[in-house]
Design a protein around this motif. Structure first.
Motif, PDB file in Angstrom:
ATOM      1  N   TRP A 149       0.834  -1.217   0.000  1.00  0.00           N
ATOM      2  CA  TRP A 149       0.000   0.000   0.000  1.00  0.00           C
ATOM      3  C   TRP A 149       0.865   1.263   0.000  1.00  0.00           C
ATOM      4  O   TRP A 149       0.616   2.192  -0.786  1.00  0.00           O
ATOM      5  CB  TRP A 149      -0.918  -0.024   1.216  1.00  0.00           C
ATOM      6  CG  TRP A 149      -1.809   1.161   1.364  1.00  0.00           C
ATOM      7  CD1 TRP A 149      -2.959   1.422   0.696  1.00  0.00           C
ATOM      8  CD2 TRP A 149      -1.628   2.260   2.285  1.00  0.00           C
ATOM      9  NE1 TRP A 149      -3.518   2.607   1.120  1.00  0.00           N
ATOM     10  CE2 TRP A 149      -2.720   3.146   2.095  1.00  0.00           C
ATOM     11  CE3 TRP A 149      -0.667   2.577   3.232  1.00  0.00           C
ATOM     12  CZ2 TRP A 149      -2.860   4.314   2.830  1.00  0.00           C
ATOM     13  CZ3 TRP A 149      -0.800   3.752   3.970  1.00  0.00           C
ATOM     14  CH2 TRP A 149      -1.892   4.606   3.760  1.00  0.00           C
ATOM     15  N   ILE A 170     -17.289   1.500   2.530  1.00  0.00           N
ATOM     16  CA  ILE A 170     -16.705   1.000   1.281  1.00  0.00           C
ATOM     17  C   ILE A 170     -17.757   0.998   0.177  1.00  0.00           C
ATOM     18  O   ILE A 170     -17.503   1.455  -0.957  1.00  0.00           O
ATOM     19  CB  ILE A 170     -16.130  -0.421   1.482  1.00  0.00           C
ATOM     20  CG1 ILE A 170     -14.989  -0.411   2.504  1.00  0.00           C
ATOM     21  CG2 ILE A 170     -15.673  -1.008   0.155  1.00  0.00           C
ATOM     22  CD1 ILE A 170     -13.799   0.417   2.108  1.00  0.00           C
ATOM     23  N   LEU A 185      -9.609   3.191   0.582  1.00  0.00           N
ATOM     24  CA  LEU A 185     -10.259   2.116  -0.177  1.00  0.00           C
ATOM     25  C   LEU A 185      -9.220   1.095  -0.626  1.00  0.00           C
ATOM     26  O   LEU A 185      -9.444  -0.129  -0.520  1.00  0.00           O
ATOM     27  CB  LEU A 185     -10.987   2.699  -1.385  1.00  0.00           C
ATOM     28  CG  LEU A 185     -11.634   1.682  -2.341  1.00  0.00           C
ATOM     29  CD1 LEU A 185     -12.709   0.879  -1.632  1.00  0.00           C
ATOM     30  CD2 LEU A 185     -12.210   2.387  -3.570  1.00  0.00           C
ATOM     31  N   MET A 186      -8.091   1.583  -1.100  1.00  0.00           N
ATOM     32  CA  MET A 186      -7.027   0.689  -1.547  1.00  0.00           C
ATOM     33  C   MET A 186      -6.464  -0.112  -0.367  1.00  0.00           C
ATOM     34  O   MET A 186      -6.180  -1.308  -0.480  1.00  0.00           O
ATOM     35  CB  MET A 186      -5.928   1.508  -2.213  1.00  0.00           C
ATOM     36  CG  MET A 186      -4.890   0.688  -2.944  1.00  0.00           C
ATOM     37  SD  MET A 186      -3.640   1.763  -3.681  1.00  0.00           S
ATOM     38  CE  MET A 186      -4.676   2.872  -4.643  1.00  0.00           C
ATOM     39  N   TRP A 209      -8.064  -0.960   2.402  1.00  0.00           N
ATOM     40  CA  TRP A 209      -9.069  -1.974   2.764  1.00  0.00           C
ATOM     41  C   TRP A 209      -8.954  -3.186   1.846  1.00  0.00           C
ATOM     42  O   TRP A 209      -8.949  -4.330   2.314  1.00  0.00           O
ATOM     43  CB  TRP A 209     -10.468  -1.363   2.664  1.00  0.00           C
ATOM     44  CG  TRP A 209     -11.576  -2.340   2.907  1.00  0.00           C
ATOM     45  CD1 TRP A 209     -12.109  -2.693   4.116  1.00  0.00           C
ATOM     46  CD2 TRP A 209     -12.295  -3.093   1.915  1.00  0.00           C
ATOM     47  NE1 TRP A 209     -13.109  -3.624   3.938  1.00  0.00           N
ATOM     48  CE2 TRP A 209     -13.249  -3.884   2.608  1.00  0.00           C
ATOM     49  CE3 TRP A 209     -12.225  -3.171   0.531  1.00  0.00           C
ATOM     50  CZ2 TRP A 209     -14.119  -4.744   1.936  1.00  0.00           C
ATOM     51  CZ3 TRP A 209     -13.087  -4.033  -0.135  1.00  0.00           C
ATOM     52  CH2 TRP A 209     -14.020  -4.807   0.559  1.00  0.00           C
ATOM     53  N   LEU A 210      -8.852  -2.962   0.556  1.00  0.00           N
ATOM     54  CA  LEU A 210      -8.801  -4.047  -0.415  1.00  0.00           C
ATOM     55  C   LEU A 210      -7.520  -4.859  -0.284  1.00  0.00           C
ATOM     56  O   LEU A 210      -7.550  -6.106  -0.281  1.00  0.00           O
ATOM     57  CB  LEU A 210      -8.916  -3.473  -1.830  1.00  0.00           C
ATOM     58  CG  LEU A 210      -8.894  -4.489  -2.982  1.00  0.00           C
ATOM     59  CD1 LEU A 210     -10.069  -5.441  -2.868  1.00  0.00           C
ATOM     60  CD2 LEU A 210      -8.913  -3.767  -4.329  1.00  0.00           C
ATOM     61  N   ALA A 240      -8.027  -8.850   0.517  1.00  0.00           N
ATOM     62  CA  ALA A 240      -7.931  -9.788  -0.611  1.00  0.00           C
ATOM     63  C   ALA A 240      -7.037 -11.001  -0.341  1.00  0.00           C
ATOM     64  O   ALA A 240      -7.373 -12.109  -0.775  1.00  0.00           O
ATOM     65  CB  ALA A 240      -7.465  -9.041  -1.863  1.00  0.00           C
ATOM     66  N   SER A 262      -8.351  -4.459   7.644  1.00  0.00           N
ATOM     67  CA  SER A 262      -9.284  -3.931   6.642  1.00  0.00           C
ATOM     68  C   SER A 262     -10.393  -3.132   7.311  1.00  0.00           C
ATOM     69  O   SER A 262     -10.807  -2.079   6.802  1.00  0.00           O
ATOM     70  CB  SER A 262      -9.885  -5.078   5.824  1.00  0.00           C
ATOM     71  OG  SER A 262      -8.934  -5.604   4.931  1.00  0.00           O
TER      72      SER A 262
END
Length: 671
Positions: free
Chosen positions: A223, A565, A604-605, A607-608, A612, A630
């Protein structure tokens, strides 16, 4: 200056932007200068912010101490596991948990008392909350909303539970928050200034220690790299900057964001390896042979591989993978004696006698070394049966191309072509004597022209949960590789014994890096195939964001993460669908919405990236607490969206405060 710090609304910022020149003039439209946030003193903290942060830290610490008797709390399985590792570290005994190398070292600095360690954990969680408040203030969230958000996070039940458990999680949460806070601080300072260097150093150190405390923090590492590349792109967009300055900033960021954290991670792992002074075979049996040689001060071997030797063969691609046979018959197929790969290094059923292809060969009075591409027979030492390939189908992997490996006959059985094996050594000339244990060996059955392979598929309970062994033609090459991990030559007065100490041809640094890689790979595979082989969590990863019990305040806060989200993805979708590339750009730059939007994209990035990886986990023994990273990025996004709503209409804050206060009152009144 206080109006700048509070960032009341967009109009105020526009007013500031007219007093301070933050715009550059491009050929087609104006653009923001690379240091516009620094010029505006954007997101700077004041003494009041620091004071509130300290109050939050102190309040949560003493609140949790007052409402929980940490002396009588039950020890959870995760806490017991971590304390066991901590005790092993203190006693310098080898252990498997490379992801917790720094937390184990950190907690070892304190006396070995569970109550004290729980208090240390509570301090770390309290610091996490204090840093979370400062982070929200750094991105210009209203003071009241920032306080309410911090209180909300502290009200989540699963968070409170782990506030008093001695594990690696609280330290990792704190370090992750420091990394995010330092990154956002870095953005508001002019590159190459003293404050900029301090914050880039803080990002680097906290990121390195974070990935040394939990593997999921490699998502944080990724990130940081992605958002820093975006920031570098913004720097390039300022046409008045020289290429030399841009290259200098890019080089510094590459070192501190990419290289330095990995160096810190490597140093932590290598320091753990250097601390391993005592063996624990329950752990070291999973480690590669070179690592075992390092740990045990060397392994005793003969210099060559002789007929009549008692050997153990280890599958290279398996975690432990010792070629094994037991007095258990297959329930189907040939119904002969089972052959498998065992995890237990010292099991006598792993021992095989190497025999010549001709039964009358005298290996007692003749010392004849086994050579590459020799034809041999392998007799199970305990049961006296010969290793055999057949056309029978194995009971688990019943594919058309798979055949069963078994043991057959008795002590007097000399075998035929089914029990005859061609021994082939990778990268060695024909008839060259085999050096051990460095040689990679393959076994090909003469009668059926198939190769012995091992794979991760495990047999049912009747097969002792061992790994399945097959004979396949053509095989997956890498799954056919074996090493000899033990040799006992049965001729008396044999003088050619050697002590194998691992790969001594490489220099010290390369050898340490090799050991580090071996430890990390073993640790990851151990977690997947041994430690977490049984399913412990019923909820699927996809349901973590929606998991709740009674929709109380704790559950509502938990759900707010995924709600934010969904809302923000909806906003992005609307913006994409309504985007008009031919729209004339206004000459005024609206600073606050742009600043807020960039942070929301980053959240947002985040969290993903932290969510994932669990969809690709090699096992299903996952706990919902692993979603917390997340959740944290999602709940921060919810807070920023709420702050935007407040800036649009301040009356919304009144209803938000009433809602939060009423729920918090109900929640705390239960104590």
């Amino acid at each position: 200056m206080s109006s700048m710090v509070e960032v009341a609304d967009t109009l105020e910022k526009d007013k500031i932007s007219r007093n301070i020149n933050i715009e550059g003039i491009g050929p087609y439209r104006p653009y923001k200068k690379y240091n516009y946030l620094s010029l505006l003193h954007f997101g700077h903290l004041n003494t009041f912010d620091i004071l509130i942060s300290l109050i939050i830290i102190g309040y949560y610490y003493y609140y949790m101490l007052f409402n929980n008797n940490i002396e009588t709390l039950n020890t959870t399985a995760s806490e017991q596991e971590f304390i066991t590792l901590l005790n092993k570290y203190r006693e310098q005994i080898v252990y498997l948990n490379s992801s917790s190398s720094f937390p184990i070292y950190f907690y070892s600095l304190f006396p070995n008392e569970v109550i004290l360690l729980r208090k240390v954990t509570l301090v770390l969680v309290s610091l996490f909350l204090g840093m979370s408040y400062l982070l929200l203030r750094r991105v210009c969230v209203s003071t009241l909303i920032a306080v309410l958000a911090t209180v909300a996070i502290s009200s989540v039940q699963i968070f409170q539970t782990h506030s008093l458990i001695v594990t690696e999680l609280p330290l990792n949460w704190f370090l992750t928050t420091v990394a995010v806070y330092s990154w956002r601080s870095l953005k508001i300072y002019t590159p190459l200034t003293k404050a900029w260097f301090i914050n880039i150093l803080m990002v680097s150190i906290s990121l390195g220690l974070s990935i040394s405390s939990k593997h999921i923090s490699f998502a944080t590492y990724t990130w940081i790299i992605i958002v820093s590349l975006n920031e570098l792109w913004n720097l390039i967009s300022d046409i008045n900057l020289s290429g030399k300055l841009i290259l200098k900033v890019a080089s510094i960021q590459t070192f501190f964001f990419v290289v330095a954290p990995i160096i810190i991670f490597a140093v932590n792992i290598i320091a753990s390896i250097e601390n391993f002074k005592h063996d624990d075979i329950a752990v070291s049996q999973y480690l590669p042979i070179d690592f075992q040689a390092h740990l045990r001060g060397g392994l005793n071997f003969t210099d060559k591989f002789y007929y009549g030797s008692i050997i153990k063969m280890r599958h290279v691609e398996s975690l432990a993978g010792y070629l094994h046979s037991d007095e258990i018959n297959y329930p189907s197929g040939s119904q002969e004696q089972l052959v498998s790969l065992s995890d237990q290094e010292n099991d006598p059923n792993n021992e095989w006698i190497v025999e010549h292809q001709f039964a009358n060969f005298d290996f007692v009075n003749r010392s004849v070394a086994v050579a590459n591409q020799d034809l041999i027979r392998l007799r199970h030492r305990v049961t006296g049966k010969l290793l055999r390939g057949s056309t029978a189908k194995p009971p688990v992997s019943e594919e058309d191309y798979t055949s069963e490996i078994s043991c057959t006959g008795d002590q007097d059985y000399t075998g035929d072509t089914d029990e005859l094996w061609k021994l082939q050594v990778l990268g060695m000339n024909e008839k060259q004597s085999i050096s051990i244990p460095s040689s990679i060996i393959q076994l090909f059955n003469v009668g059926h022209h198939c190769a012995v392979i091992g794979h991760e598929v495990r047999l049912p309970s009747w097969g002792l949960d061992n790994q399945e062994v097959l004979c396949i033609d053509p095989p997956n090459q890498i799954k056919t590789f074996f090493q000899i991990s033990y040799v006992n030559y049965r001729v008396k007065n044999y003088k050619d014994a050697i002590v194998y100490k691992g790969n001594e041809k490489t220099n010290v640094l390369v050898n340490k890096i090799s050991l580090m890689i071996d430890l990390i790979k073993t640790d990851l595979r151990y977690n997947s195939y041994i430690k977490n082989i049984k399913i412990g969590e019923t909820a699927h990863v996809a349901f973590w964001p929606f998991t709740f019990t009674d929709l109380g305040i704790s559950d509502q806060i938990w759900l707010s993460s995924i709600v934010a989200i969904i809302i923000f993805i909806g906003i992005l979708t609307k913006n994409v669908l309504s985007w008009n590339p031919w729209m004339i750009t206004t000459s005024n730059i609206d600073i606050m919405p742009d600043f807020s939007f960039s942070f929301k994209i980053e959240l947002l990035m985040g969290w993903l990236l932290h969510f994932a990886p669990f969809f690709k986990a090699a096992h299903d023994n996952l706990h919902i607490i692993q979603y917390f990273h997340s959740f944290y990025f999602g709940v921060l996004l919810f807070v920023v969206l709420l702050n935007d709503l407040y800036r649009w209409n301040r009356l919304t804050l009144f209803f938000s405060v009433i809602y939060c206060v009423s729920h918090i009152y109900i929640y705390f009144s239960n104590y």
